[in-house]
Design a protein around this motif. Sequence first.
Motif, PDB file in Angstrom:
ATOM      1  N   UNK A  56       0.853  -1.315   0.297  1.00 43.46           N
ATOM      2  CA  UNK A  56       0.071   0.299  -0.288  1.00 43.46           C
ATOM      3  C   UNK A  56       0.726   0.718   0.144  1.00 43.46           C
ATOM      4  N   UNK A  57       2.015   1.632   1.198  1.00 46.86           N
ATOM      5  CA  UNK A  57       3.077   2.006   0.788  1.00 46.86           C
ATOM      6  C   UNK A  57       3.211   2.847  -0.302  1.00 46.86           C
ATOM      7  N   UNK A  58       3.726   1.596  -1.465  1.00 49.21           N
ATOM      8  CA  UNK A  58       4.504   1.859  -2.672  1.00 49.21           C
ATOM      9  C   UNK A  58       3.029   2.387  -2.871  1.00 49.21           C
ATOM     10  N   UNK A  59       2.743   1.800  -3.517  1.00 49.25           N
ATOM     11  CA  UNK A  59       1.491   1.869  -4.930  1.00 49.25           C
ATOM     12  C   UNK A  59       0.503   3.477  -4.570  1.00 49.25           C
ATOM     13  N   UNK A  60       0.799   3.659  -2.672  1.00 47.60           N
ATOM     14  CA  UNK A  60       0.425   5.379  -2.510  1.00 47.60           C
ATOM     15  C   UNK A  60       1.389   5.928  -3.242  1.00 47.60           C
TER      16      UNK A  60
END
Lengths: 190, 168
Positions: A56-60
Motif C-alpha cells: 500500500x505504501x509503495x503504490x500510494x
Amino acid sequence: MEQNTQEPKQERAYDLGRFRILIVEDSAFIGSLMCSALREMGVGKALTAKGVTEAKEKIATLNDNPSPDNIDVVILDWLMPDGRGSDLLSWIRSQKSETIKFLPTIICSAYASEELVEESRGRGANEILVKPVSAEKLAKRILYVIDRPRPFIASKVFFGPDRRRKIKDYEGQNKRTTKPHEIEQEYEQL
Amino acid sequence: MSNFSDKVKIKHRLNKLKHKAGVALDDKREGFIDPDSIQKAQQAIERQQDHYSHEVETLLIKISDLWTQLKNETDAQKSKEIITYIHNFANNISDMADTFGHSLMQYFGISLRDFCEKIDMSNQAHHIIAPAHINVMTLAFKHNIKDDSSAQAQELKTMLSRAIEKYS
C-alpha cells in the motif's frame, strides 16, 4: 470475393523496458525469483513488497499522480502474514486516484479453487496466475493485461474489470439483470 | 462504493499499457513477448534451484522454533500470530517445493498449512500432529526425497497420516 475478416497477425514483440511491475509476496525467495524472471523478460523495473502494508505504501507513493514511474501492474500473493491479497485488491479498487484504482492486478496463488476465483473476480482482479510460477505463465498473464483489457464496471456493489469476458457467438441465456437504460457508457479521451 | 448512483457505468479506458509497450493506442493487434527472453527468464527461475535447500532448511528451523514458542505461549493473541507465521512459512515451503518439483515437500507443506487453520492449543492431540509434520518434513529434507511416490516417501506419508488419524 470473400472478405478477409480476420485480425491482422502480430508484428513485433512488446518492449517492456518502460514497465514497472510490483510483486507483493511474503516469501523473499519467491519474490526475488519472480523479479529475476521479469527482468530477463525485459521489464524495466520489478519491485517487491513483502506484504499488504508495504505494498500500500509503495503504490500510494509511486502512483499518487500520473508519471512514467507509476507502477503498471501488480502481481499479488493471496496469503500473506499481514493480510490477504484480497484486502489489498479491495484497497486498490477503492482508491480515488485513477492511477491506483484502475491498476491491472494479477493474483498469484497455489490455491486454484473456485472460491478463490470467485472472490478475486468479485474484488476486481484482472487475472489469476496459478503457482508454481514459470516464465511462460508470467508472460502469458502480462500479455493478457496488455492485449485484452476489459472495461471497468462501476456500480453500487462492484468496481473492477468487467467480470464477463466476451465470448464470440455466445448463444446462451442473457444473465444481465441491468436494463439498457440503467447503463451509462463512458469513454476515456486522449 | 457508496458514492455510486443506481446506474451502472461502463468505463472504456485507453490502453495505456500498450502504448507504454511501444504500440499505438489504437492498434488492435495482439503483440508478443520475445520467446528468447521468456526462455532466459525460465533459466533465471531454474538457477534459483541452487538456493532451494538453504531456503527450505531456514524455514524448517523457523517453524520448529515458532512451535516451541507456541507451546509456551499463554496469550491467545500472540498464539494466533505465531500460528499465522507457521501457516505462511508452511505455505512458502509448499510454493518453493512446487516450483522445483519437490512433490513430497509440497505435500507436507500443504498439509501443515491446512492443519494450522484448525490448530487448537487446548487440544493435546494437536501438540502431537504439528511436530509430526515438522519431523516428516525434516526427514524428507535430510534424505533429499523429492518425489512423493517413492517407497520412502510413501512411508513418511503413512507416518504422518497415522499420527493425524490417531490424534485427531
